[in-house]
Scaffold this motif. Structure first.
Motif, PDB file in Angstrom:
ATOM      1  N   GLU A 166       0.802  -1.225   0.000  1.00  0.00           N
ATOM      2  CA  GLU A 166       0.000   0.000   0.000  1.00  0.00           C
ATOM      3  C   GLU A 166       0.836   1.278   0.000  1.00  0.00           C
ATOM      4  O   GLU A 166       0.316   2.366  -0.275  1.00  0.00           O
ATOM      5  N   GLU A 167       2.121   1.173   0.306  1.00  0.00           N
ATOM      6  CA  GLU A 167       2.958   2.375   0.307  1.00  0.00           C
ATOM      7  C   GLU A 167       3.250   2.813  -1.124  1.00  0.00           C
ATOM      8  O   GLU A 167       3.509   1.986  -1.998  1.00  0.00           O
ATOM      9  N   GLU A 168       3.193   4.109  -1.374  1.00  0.00           N
ATOM     10  CA  GLU A 168       3.494   4.625  -2.702  1.00  0.00           C
ATOM     11  C   GLU A 168       4.960   4.390  -3.053  1.00  0.00           C
ATOM     12  O   GLU A 168       5.802   4.240  -2.177  1.00  0.00           O
TER      13      GLU A 168
ATOM     14  N   SER B  83       7.256  -4.431  -5.838  1.00  0.00           N
ATOM     15  CA  SER B  83       6.060  -3.925  -5.175  1.00  0.00           C
ATOM     16  C   SER B  83       5.140  -3.279  -6.204  1.00  0.00           C
ATOM     17  O   SER B  83       5.593  -2.508  -7.052  1.00  0.00           O
TER      18      SER B  83
ATOM     19  N   TRP C 203       1.506  -1.116  -6.651  1.00  0.00           N
ATOM     20  CA  TRP C 203       0.576  -0.228  -5.945  1.00  0.00           C
ATOM     21  C   TRP C 203      -0.762  -0.243  -6.668  1.00  0.00           C
ATOM     22  O   TRP C 203      -0.836  -0.069  -7.877  1.00  0.00           O
TER      23      TRP C 203
END
Length: 240
Positions: free
Chosen positions: A169-171, A211, A213
């Motif tokens: 969830e982190e940008e 990762s 998003w």
């Protein structure tokens, strides 16, 4: 049309016995002349019932073809253990969407803290759910429910795949638009209710896992894997 998976099925002697025969004759109450599909090793055999006895259903094969419902890519879903019965729902829907395998993962933020031995008892039911979902959705195979794994074990497996991604969830992660489309195997990892610890994301990154998003909305742990699978299947031409 009902569908049955039986890798031991022979087109030279087309019949079904045991659990399949009982289900056809007693649960479904099918009769001579009705049609069903038998999948054997990825081949769909379209059949007509010729005769039903107490323990055997004899069939006539009308035609056969390689199952067209299987995706052109192999996607393994690495799902952190959610609480209650959410994993059952995730397994069912992931199979319908085309996942090749579902691997449960025990992460630091999992509320459910099963041991590997405890999960083995649950895995029997999950495998049955996967089988029923595969039959209902017309899949050409029954996806495997793997034993419970650690994040490190999952990272090692994902390193062997063409592309590994983790929903975070982190940008700062990449967009699904940046995920390569022309690969054969993908690993998708999704967290439980609490997401991931930064050191777990770092471990995955060290093993080549990127990762991804999904935007500013925070999806529930039972929603996120289904969104990811749907996007990936569409992105690779398997849902259009």
């Amino acid at each position: 049309m009902p569908k049955f998976f039986e890798d031991g099925f022979s087109p030279d002697a087309p019949y079904l016995q045991g659990e399949h025969a009982r289900h056809i004759g007693y649960a479904l109450r099918m009769r001579t002349g009705e049609k069903l599909t038998v999948n054997a090793c990825g081949i769909d055999y379209f059949c007509e019932i010729d005769e039903i006895t107490s323990d055997t259903v004899y069939l006539n094969i009308l035609s056969s073809e390689r199952c067209c419902a299987e995706p052109t890519i192999s996607v393994t879903l690495f799902q952190a253990l959610p609480k209650s019965d959410k994993l059952e729902q995730i397994v069912q829907k992931a199979v319908e969407l085309g996942a090749a395998e579902i691997v449960p993962v025990l992460t630091k933020r999992c509320i459910s803290r099963m041991t590997a031995a405890e999960f083995e008892k649950k895995r029997v039911r999950l495998q049955k759910i996967a089988k029923e979902a595969a039959q209902q959705s017309g899949r050409g195979r029954i996806p495997e429910i793997a034993p419970l794994q650690t994040v490190r074990e999952a990272a090692e497996r994902m390193k062997q795949m063409d592309c590994g991604i983790v929903l975070y969830e982190e940008e700062g992660g990449i967009s699904f638009r940046d995920v390569p489309q022309n690969l054969s195997s993908y690993g998708v990892m999704v967290g439980a209710e609490g997401g991931f610890e930064p050191d777990e994301i770092a471990l995955l990154s060290e093993n080549g896992v990127k990762s991804v998003w999904l935007g500013k909305r925070i999806l529930r742990c039972e929603t996120a894997p289904l969104a990811a699978l749907s996007i990936l299947m569409y992105h690779t031409g398997n849902m259009n």
